[in-house]
Write an enzyme that holds these catalytic residues in place. Structure first.
Site, PDB file in Angstrom:
ATOM      1  N   HIS A 163      -2.698 -23.516   4.766  1.00  0.00           N
ATOM      2  CA  HIS A 163      -3.944 -24.001   4.150  1.00  0.00           C
ATOM      3  C   HIS A 163      -3.779 -24.483   2.728  1.00  0.00           C
ATOM      4  CE1 HIS A 163      -6.807 -22.432   7.219  1.00  0.00           C
ATOM      5  NE2 HIS A 163      -5.832 -21.572   7.431  1.00  0.00           N
ATOM      6  N   LYS A 198     -18.648 -24.822  -4.436  1.00  0.00           N
ATOM      7  CA  LYS A 198     -17.332 -24.400  -3.945  1.00  0.00           C
ATOM      8  C   LYS A 198     -16.788 -23.396  -4.950  1.00  0.00           C
ATOM      9  CE  LYS A 198     -16.155 -28.835  -4.272  1.00  0.00           C
ATOM     10  NZ  LYS A 198     -15.493 -29.216  -3.038  1.00  0.00           N
ATOM     11  N   ARG A 199     -15.656 -22.755  -4.629  1.00  0.00           N
ATOM     12  CA  ARG A 199     -15.069 -21.848  -5.607  1.00  0.00           C
ATOM     13  C   ARG A 199     -14.772 -22.595  -6.906  1.00  0.00           C
ATOM     14  NH1 ARG A 199     -13.849 -16.354  -4.152  1.00  0.00           N
ATOM     15  NH2 ARG A 199     -12.697 -16.349  -6.104  1.00  0.00           N
ATOM     16  N   LYS A 255     -10.206 -28.088  -8.503  1.00  0.00           N
ATOM     17  CA  LYS A 255     -11.437 -28.664  -7.935  1.00  0.00           C
ATOM     18  C   LYS A 255     -12.228 -29.441  -8.988  1.00  0.00           C
ATOM     19  CE  LYS A 255     -11.803 -24.888  -4.534  1.00  0.00           C
ATOM     20  NZ  LYS A 255     -11.759 -25.509  -3.193  1.00  0.00           N
ATOM     21  N   THR A 307     -14.103 -28.215   3.397  1.00  0.00           N
ATOM     22  CA  THR A 307     -14.982 -28.198   4.574  1.00  0.00           C
ATOM     23  C   THR A 307     -16.433 -28.383   4.127  1.00  0.00           C
ATOM     24  OG1 THR A 307     -14.842 -25.787   4.439  1.00  0.00           O
ATOM     25  CG2 THR A 307     -13.572 -26.859   6.180  1.00  0.00           C
ATOM     26  N   LYS A 343     -19.747 -30.585   5.738  1.00  0.00           N
ATOM     27  CA  LYS A 343     -21.129 -30.109   5.918  1.00  0.00           C
ATOM     28  C   LYS A 343     -22.107 -31.021   5.193  1.00  0.00           C
ATOM     29  CE  LYS A 343     -19.119 -25.530   5.836  1.00  0.00           C
ATOM     30  NZ  LYS A 343     -18.755 -24.412   4.953  1.00  0.00           N
TER      31      LYS A 343
END
Ligand code: 73E
Length: 818
Positions: free
Chosen positions: A363, A554-555, A560, A662, A666
């Site tokens: 991952h 998100k985290r 990110k 992911t 969504k």
């Protein structure tokens, strides 16, 4: 036996009687005093009676079949609330709603009482939950194996803008109504001790591990209800119990405290989920969790197999063990040990079984997330396993020598043991060597796994490395969280899309239809209003629902790049105040993210966003053009509220760093347009929706590599871009921290003095341009509606049903039991 599905044999009066009975007999509450929480618990208990029966019936049914079964091993299952979802999948939602209404109870209020079981950190754990839903909904025989943490991921709140963590007691005082304790499945697990050689009855020299301490693994089953198909699969979570609190030998020698020490350590094994996402700390207790999880799960798999009178050599034919990242990789030496030491198989027989049973999903490529464990630690905690790892490595080295004779470099690169002052065991290498299939989680990521992470393994084991692009379940992420969107889809297409998401492509035909555009935008507006009402109620901030709802959820992680988003907000703020001609469509920037408690810069970024929000939201000069809100305690149920309300989905990681993502899927399914880099599954989302319906910007993987190879200097961007300079300067003076200049300086320093490791400054100007295009685009509402509809219509590839089909066809070679 009653199978509850489709609600076909649902008896309303009987249900109401059962509900009242449980309230009184099990919760000891009389009806007139019952709180909504009491009703939630009673409802959960009644419904879980149905699913418990379905679970046992499914188990018996599958045992009778000679198909291969999937064992999904994961340290995390971020399942989210179960009650609403299970009602939908049981086909009972409307019926129960009506039955409750007759009793003057509102189902929607009751559902709000459920605490999210937060048994995962982020995407990896949520993926496991979506996969379980898809396995059950497609009637594929499977068991999910995880840990029954006493405390899930911490709760997050803000104190003066800074993250504060508190423990998450997801089961609360009265327990979680959906779980069932399965005492008959208890496993025993050893730790420490030594390895003995002995001669067996036939004089054969054998080995056995004599653990220094044994603990018990208690199984708790949660029901994974398939979508209206009568299938319920178990999610089996192991809880650690320590028995005798004394090491009697040491106790008798007078070492009273020392005698209890190992037990104290072991009694914490399933206390708490480690709160790191994409980062490994190498803590002993974490390795103990991993081994405990694997020993219980492998023990259970073998128990089931042998109980059916099956031979060990048929294990690979009947069971696959899918390893969710390297966290459960210690299952490999555990199965080898059981086969050789307990079941007297030869090394070759055991190896043959293992290499046809395990498959591994990678991952992440982030170096700090690639697990290694110190050889000394493993040898101490699991001495027999360490021997087996050495033996596996020996065989690997022979193979490497055959392939590349005399190439010491290749040996040291591929070895499971990393040499050095403190030798380390590389769990990913162990996984790749043993597994019959290794997959990445999006096309780009899988290519990078082959090209950058394991090029030699790709050569050594041709065709072993493959791709399965992630997916999300349309039951939870469209049907359950966005009922208004679901009804307008169903009105046009029927409800087949819930089971077979590719049918949703039928919406394409309505993308230009003015009436449908109107309906779609009305739904979006209503969802924005629902979120706005919730924010008003819980945080006292008023949101303008005509604004663009721009969402990054998100985290919190540097890769990110929430701070890239922040810099753009600063640029808007700066321009709105300083450029009289500059105008934008009103925008609400919504953040939600937890930072790992030990991740200082991530916490500083949260603080910076909160301080900026406070200033911007109260600056009257902005005329409500700009709002920034950071919602605390991001969790599945909050995602379910935000995602249907989003216009823009921020997917802005440095290219090559986000394996898949992911949330991107969504949000797109729910009609949000992505602003994103060419990273992870964004690449495939773009392929599906087309360039006109997505905002792609920034450096690509190869450009990132080239720039870093040349020597990246973030000051070049700072010095040459006045806009950017102004933004970074605002972080360094006291614009957002009056009287306390420099309080946000760590974020600026990270981007300047510390070299900007994720190339935020390099992508800043391209990002601002893309945001400008978003602003322009939103002003044409009809064209925006079309783009949003096409996002919903063209993202069916990202259903986890498709992912599971890919696993079933290309890796597991499974057929449905139907
Ligand atoms: O890109 C995501 C991916 O969508 C990736 O970062 C995440 O997995 C998702 C599902 O495939 C992930 N989490 C972890 N590694 N990759 C991780 C690592 C250590 C501890 C907890 C989680």
């Amino acid at each position: 036996m009653t199978m509850y599905s489709h609600g076909s044999n649902f008896d309303k009066e009987q249900f109401q009687r059962e509900l009242r009975q449980v309230l009184k007999s099990q919760l000891a509450v009389i009806e007139k005093n019952a709180t909504t929480k009491d009703w939630y618990l009673a409802l959960g208990r009644v419904l879980s009676q149905y699913t418990s029966m379905n679970l046992l019936d499914t188990e018996a049914f599958i045992d009778g079949e000679k198909t291969r079964k999937i064992n999904y091993l994961s340290l995390e299952f971020l399942i989210g609330r179960l009650t609403g979802n299970n009602l939908i999948n049981l086909g009972l939602y409307e019926k129960i709603e009506e039955a409750l209404q007759e009793m003057d109870l509102a189902l929607s209020d009751i559902l709000e009482e459920e605490r999210d079981p937060a048994l995962g950190n982020g995407g990896l754990g949520r993926l496991a939950a979506c996969f379980m839903d898809s396995l059950a909904s497609q009637a594929l025989p499977a068991v999910g194996y995880g840990l029954h943490y006493e405390y899930g991921l911490f709760k997050q709140s803000f104190a003066a803008g800074r993250q504060v963590e508190s423990p998450d007691t997801w089961r609360e005082a009265l327990g979680y109504p959906w779980e069932r304790r399965r005492p008959e499945l208890t496993q025993t697990v050893g730790f420490w001790g030594h390895v003995e050689q002995y001669s067996d009855d036939r004089g054969k020299l054998r080995k056995r591990w004599v653990p220094g301490l044994k603990v018990e693994g208690i199984a708790w089953d949660l029901p994974v209800v398939g979508y209206q198909n009568e299938i319920t699969l178990p999610l089996r979570l192991w809880e650690c119990h320590t028995g005798d609190p004394f090491d009697l030998a040491r106790f008798n020698e007078g070492d009273f405290v020392g005698a209890q020490y190992p037990v104290l350590e072991a009694s914490n094994i399933t206390k708490v989920l480690y709160p790191n996402d994409n980062h490994e700390q190498g803590k002993t207790l974490r390795l103990m969790q991993q081994y405990f999880h694997c020993a219980c799960s492998v023990g259970d798999i073998l128990r089931r197999h042998l109980a059916l009178g099956r031979e060990l050599k048929t294990l690979p034919k009947l069971e696959t063990i899918q390893l969710n990242d390297t966290h459960p990789v210690i299952a490999i030496p555990e199965l080898m040990r059981l086969l050789i030491d307990d079941h007297d198989l030869s090394w070759d027989e055991a190896w043959d079984i293992c290499t046809r049973t395990f498959a591994y999903t990678n991952h992440t490529l982030l170096p700090e997330a690639l697990e290694t464990w110190s050889e000394g630690l493993i040898a101490h905690l699991l001495p027999r396993h360490m021997e087996i790892i050495f033996d596996i490595n020996h065989e690997l080295m022979v193979k490497v020598q055959q392939q590349w004779p005399g190439d010491i470099g290749k040996m040291s690169k591929l070895s499971i043991i990393q040499e050095g002052d403190h030798r380390q065991v590389r769990m990913a290498n162990l996984a790749v060597v043993t597994s019959y299939a290794v997959n990445g989680v999006a096309a780009l990521h899988s290519d990078l796994v082959k090209r950058d992470l394991f090029p030699e393994f790709d050569k050594l084991y041709p065709r072993k490395l493959t791709n399965v692009t992630n997916g999300v379940t349309p039951r939870r992420w469209i049907k359950a969280c966005n009922p208004a969107l679901s009804s307008i889809i169903t009105e046009k297409l029927g409800d087949g899309w819930i089971r077979e998401l590719s049918e949703i492509e039928g919406l394409k035909a309505f993308a230009d239809d003015k009436e449908f555009q109107q309906a779609f935008m009305t739904v979006k507006k209503a969802n924005k209003q629902k979120l706005a009402d919730w924010v008003e109620e819980h945080h006292g901030i008023t949101l303008n629902t005509d604004a663009i709802f721009d969402v990054q959820i998100k985290r919190l992680h540097e890769y990110k790049r929430q701070h890239l988003n922040l810099l753009h907000i600063l640029s808007l703020y700066h321009r709105l105040l300083n450029e009289p001609e500059f105008d934008i469509h009103p925008r609400v920037f919504i953040f939600a993210a937890k930072a790992a408690p030990g991740y200082a810069i991530a916490k500083d970024i949260i603080y910076a966003i909160n301080r900026v929000a406070e200033t911007v939201n109260n600056d009257q000069r902005l005329n409500d053009k700009l709002k920034v809100i950071f919602l605390p305690d991001y969790r599945v149920s909050l995602a379910e509220l935000i995602i249907p309300a989003a216009d823009i989905s921020e997917q802005i990681s440095t290219a090559g760093k986000e394996a898949s993502g992911t949330g991107n899927m969504k949000l797109a399914m729910n009609g949000a347009l992505t602003i994103g880099t060419m990273d992870g599954a964004n690449v495939e989302i773009r392929e599906e929706v087309g360039d006109d319906n997505i905002f792609i910007f920034g450096l690509k993987v190869d450009e990132v590599k080239a720039l870093q190879a040349r020597g990246y200097d973030s000051f070049i961007y700072y010095d040459s871009d006045p806009q950017l300079k102004a933004c970074l300067n605002m972080l360094q003076d006291d614009t957002f921290t009056p009287e306390r200049p420099g309080e946000l300086i760590s974020v600026a320093r990270n981007l300047l003095d510390y070299g900007d490791p994720y190339l935020v400054l390099a992508d800043f100007s391209a990002y601002c341009d893309a945001q400008c295009a978003v602003d322009k685009s939103y002003r044409d509402q009809s064209s925006w509606a079309k783009k949003a509809i096409l996002n919903t219509a063209l993202t069916s590839k990202f259903s986890s049903d498709r992912s599971i089909q890919d696993y079933a066809n290309n890796i597991w070679r499974l057929s449905s039991v139907r």
